[in-house]
Write a protein that holds these residues in place. Sequence first.
Motif, PDB file in Angstrom:
ATOM      1  N   ALA A   1       0.864  -1.179   0.000  1.00 12.33           N
ATOM      2  CA  ALA A   1       0.000   0.000   0.000  1.00 12.33           C
ATOM      3  C   ALA A   1       0.903   1.232   0.000  1.00 12.33           C
ATOM      4  O   ALA A   1       1.719   1.401   0.906  1.00 12.33           O
ATOM      5  CB  ALA A   1      -0.917   0.007   1.206  1.00 12.33           C
ATOM      6  N   TYR A   2       0.757   2.058  -1.016  1.00 11.40           N
ATOM      7  CA  TYR A   2       1.598   3.240  -1.165  1.00 11.40           C
ATOM      8  C   TYR A   2       0.742   4.444  -1.541  1.00 11.40           C
ATOM      9  O   TYR A   2      -0.287   4.302  -2.196  1.00 11.40           O
ATOM     10  CB  TYR A   2       2.635   3.039  -2.277  1.00 11.40           C
ATOM     11  CG  TYR A   2       3.688   2.020  -1.947  1.00 11.40           C
ATOM     12  CD1 TYR A   2       4.922   2.406  -1.431  1.00 11.40           C
ATOM     13  CD2 TYR A   2       3.451   0.666  -2.148  1.00 11.40           C
ATOM     14  CE1 TYR A   2       5.886   1.470  -1.120  1.00 11.40           C
ATOM     15  CE2 TYR A   2       4.414  -0.278  -1.840  1.00 11.40           C
ATOM     16  CZ  TYR A   2       5.630   0.128  -1.327  1.00 11.40           C
ATOM     17  OH  TYR A   2       6.582  -0.799  -1.020  1.00 11.40           O
ATOM     18  N   ALA A   3       1.201   5.621  -1.170  1.00 10.60           N
ATOM     19  CA  ALA A   3       0.586   6.876  -1.588  1.00 10.60           C
ATOM     20  C   ALA A   3       1.698   7.796  -2.066  1.00 10.60           C
ATOM     21  O   ALA A   3       2.771   7.852  -1.463  1.00 10.60           O
ATOM     22  CB  ALA A   3      -0.171   7.521  -0.437  1.00 10.60           C
TER      23      ALA A   3
ATOM     24  N   GLN B   1       2.271  11.789  -3.412  1.00 11.07           N
ATOM     25  CA  GLN B   1       1.765  13.134  -3.653  1.00 11.07           C
ATOM     26  C   GLN B   1       2.409  13.664  -4.928  1.00 11.07           C
ATOM     27  O   GLN B   1       3.629  13.626  -5.061  1.00 11.07           O
ATOM     28  CB  GLN B   1       2.115  14.057  -2.479  1.00 11.07           C
ATOM     29  CG  GLN B   1       1.627  13.583  -1.140  1.00 11.07           C
ATOM     30  CD  GLN B   1       0.114  13.575  -1.037  1.00 11.07           C
ATOM     31  OE1 GLN B   1      -0.566  14.367  -1.655  1.00 11.07           O
ATOM     32  NE2 GLN B   1      -0.400  12.647  -0.260  1.00 11.07           N
TER      33      GLN B   1
ATOM     34  N   THR C   1      -3.036  12.960  -5.725  1.00 11.13           N
ATOM     35  CA  THR C   1      -2.480  11.887  -4.913  1.00 11.13           C
ATOM     36  C   THR C   1      -2.759  10.561  -5.609  1.00 11.13           C
ATOM     37  O   THR C   1      -3.900  10.271  -5.962  1.00 11.13           O
ATOM     38  CB  THR C   1      -3.099  11.854  -3.500  1.00 11.13           C
ATOM     39  OG1 THR C   1      -2.856  13.103  -2.866  1.00 11.13           O
ATOM     40  CG2 THR C   1      -2.506  10.733  -2.668  1.00 11.13           C
TER      41      THR C   1
ATOM     42  N   ARG D   1      -2.645   6.509  -5.192  1.00 18.47           N
ATOM     43  CA  ARG D   1      -2.611   5.444  -4.186  1.00 18.47           C
ATOM     44  C   ARG D   1      -2.594   4.101  -4.900  1.00 18.47           C
ATOM     45  O   ARG D   1      -3.361   3.879  -5.839  1.00 18.47           O
ATOM     46  CB  ARG D   1      -3.810   5.513  -3.253  1.00 18.47           C
ATOM     47  CG  ARG D   1      -3.786   6.730  -2.378  1.00 18.47           C
ATOM     48  CD  ARG D   1      -4.897   6.682  -1.328  1.00 18.47           C
ATOM     49  NE  ARG D   1      -4.886   7.875  -0.532  1.00 18.47           N
ATOM     50  CZ  ARG D   1      -4.190   8.031   0.585  1.00 18.47           C
ATOM     51  NH1 ARG D   1      -3.441   7.063   1.028  1.00 18.47           N
ATOM     52  NH2 ARG D   1      -4.248   9.157   1.256  1.00 18.47           N
TER      53      ARG D   1
ATOM     54  N   ARG E   1      -2.681  -0.078  -4.034  1.00 17.64           N
ATOM     55  CA  ARG E   1      -2.939  -1.079  -2.997  1.00 17.64           C
ATOM     56  C   ARG E   1      -3.067  -2.450  -3.642  1.00 17.64           C
ATOM     57  O   ARG E   1      -3.861  -2.636  -4.560  1.00 17.64           O
ATOM     58  CB  ARG E   1      -4.202  -0.763  -2.229  1.00 17.64           C
ATOM     59  CG  ARG E   1      -4.522  -1.803  -1.145  1.00 17.64           C
ATOM     60  CD  ARG E   1      -5.685  -1.403  -0.287  1.00 17.64           C
ATOM     61  NE  ARG E   1      -5.482  -0.143   0.383  1.00 17.64           N
ATOM     62  CZ  ARG E   1      -4.895   0.009   1.570  1.00 17.64           C
ATOM     63  NH1 ARG E   1      -4.435  -1.035   2.201  1.00 17.64           N
ATOM     64  NH2 ARG E   1      -4.776   1.185   2.108  1.00 17.64           N
TER      65      ARG E   1
ATOM     66  N   SER F   1      -5.827   4.344  -7.394  1.00 20.31           N
ATOM     67  CA  SER F   1      -6.770   5.447  -7.255  1.00 20.31           C
ATOM     68  C   SER F   1      -6.013   6.770  -7.326  1.00 20.31           C
ATOM     69  O   SER F   1      -4.861   6.862  -6.913  1.00 20.31           O
ATOM     70  CB  SER F   1      -7.573   5.338  -5.952  1.00 20.31           C
ATOM     71  OG  SER F   1      -6.734   5.294  -4.837  1.00 20.31           O
TER      72      SER F   1
ATOM     73  N   TRP G   1      -6.658  10.908  -6.546  1.00 13.81           N
ATOM     74  CA  TRP G   1      -7.451  12.017  -6.025  1.00 13.81           C
ATOM     75  C   TRP G   1      -6.958  13.309  -6.670  1.00 13.81           C
ATOM     76  O   TRP G   1      -5.761  13.496  -6.884  1.00 13.81           O
ATOM     77  CB  TRP G   1      -7.278  12.135  -4.507  1.00 13.81           C
ATOM     78  CG  TRP G   1      -7.850  13.414  -3.985  1.00 13.81           C
ATOM     79  CD1 TRP G   1      -9.145  13.646  -3.611  1.00 13.81           C
ATOM     80  CD2 TRP G   1      -7.168  14.666  -3.813  1.00 13.81           C
ATOM     81  NE1 TRP G   1      -9.302  14.956  -3.215  1.00 13.81           N
ATOM     82  CE2 TRP G   1      -8.099  15.599  -3.341  1.00 13.81           C
ATOM     83  CE3 TRP G   1      -5.854  15.074  -4.028  1.00 13.81           C
ATOM     84  CZ2 TRP G   1      -7.763  16.919  -3.062  1.00 13.81           C
ATOM     85  CZ3 TRP G   1      -5.516  16.397  -3.760  1.00 13.81           C
ATOM     86  CH2 TRP G   1      -6.460  17.308  -3.273  1.00 13.81           C
TER      87      TRP G   1
ATOM     88  N   TRP H   1     -10.825   5.563  -9.562  1.00 11.71           N
ATOM     89  CA  TRP H   1     -10.076   4.354  -9.235  1.00 11.71           C
ATOM     90  C   TRP H   1     -10.328   3.276 -10.282  1.00 11.71           C
ATOM     91  O   TRP H   1     -11.302   3.317 -11.024  1.00 11.71           O
ATOM     92  CB  TRP H   1     -10.451   3.840  -7.849  1.00 11.71           C
ATOM     93  CG  TRP H   1     -11.885   3.389  -7.762  1.00 11.71           C
ATOM     94  CD1 TRP H   1     -12.965   4.160  -7.458  1.00 11.71           C
ATOM     95  CD2 TRP H   1     -12.378   2.072  -8.030  1.00 11.71           C
ATOM     96  NE1 TRP H   1     -14.105   3.405  -7.514  1.00 11.71           N
ATOM     97  CE2 TRP H   1     -13.775   2.119  -7.856  1.00 11.71           C
ATOM     98  CE3 TRP H   1     -11.783   0.876  -8.400  1.00 11.71           C
ATOM     99  CZ2 TRP H   1     -14.584   1.000  -8.041  1.00 11.71           C
ATOM    100  CZ3 TRP H   1     -12.593  -0.239  -8.588  1.00 11.71           C
ATOM    101  CH2 TRP H   1     -13.975  -0.175  -8.401  1.00 11.71           C
TER     102      TRP H   1
END
Length: 160
Positions: A16-18, A20, A71, A73, A75, A85, A87, A145
């Motif tokens: 799981a990574y995010a 920016q 952002t 994401r 997963r 996904s 944002w 997503w």
Amino acid sequence: MVTVSPPKSEASASCAYALQLPHDVCAPRIARVTLRAVLTRHGLTQLIDTAELLTSELVTNAYRHSTGPATLRLRALPGARLRVSVWDANPHIPPPFDRRPGPLHPVPAEADGGRGLLLVCHYADAWGGYPLGDDLFGRGGKLLWCALGPQAVFGISDAP
């Protein structure tokens, strides 16, 4: 010093990574490079080509239709699947994400854009989008997503 890595099945299940991303023309490329590194690290290399295409389209949409940062994401899901996904601050849900999955309508030949998200819908196993209300931190916008697995690789499956 001895290091221990979890087995690949555990590693990919906990991925799981995010990331920016600033509002910058380089954001889609940075997202693709990051995605490739993450999927390689977690043993999900069979998803790289399709995931890069879909991620690039989602991040490009955020860049083109929003004026602020985005952002990304990533997963891992059970069964060697991935959810991507993105944002951004623009609350408008673009077609075809503004309706339930179903038959996709072609983009008119004279249109300047609108094909990227159709690619996402075509190659992803599942997709969606929803507007986000303002929260305590003032973040509204939307989240688009998609999910893909080994069978979504550019429409190729193991079935004869």
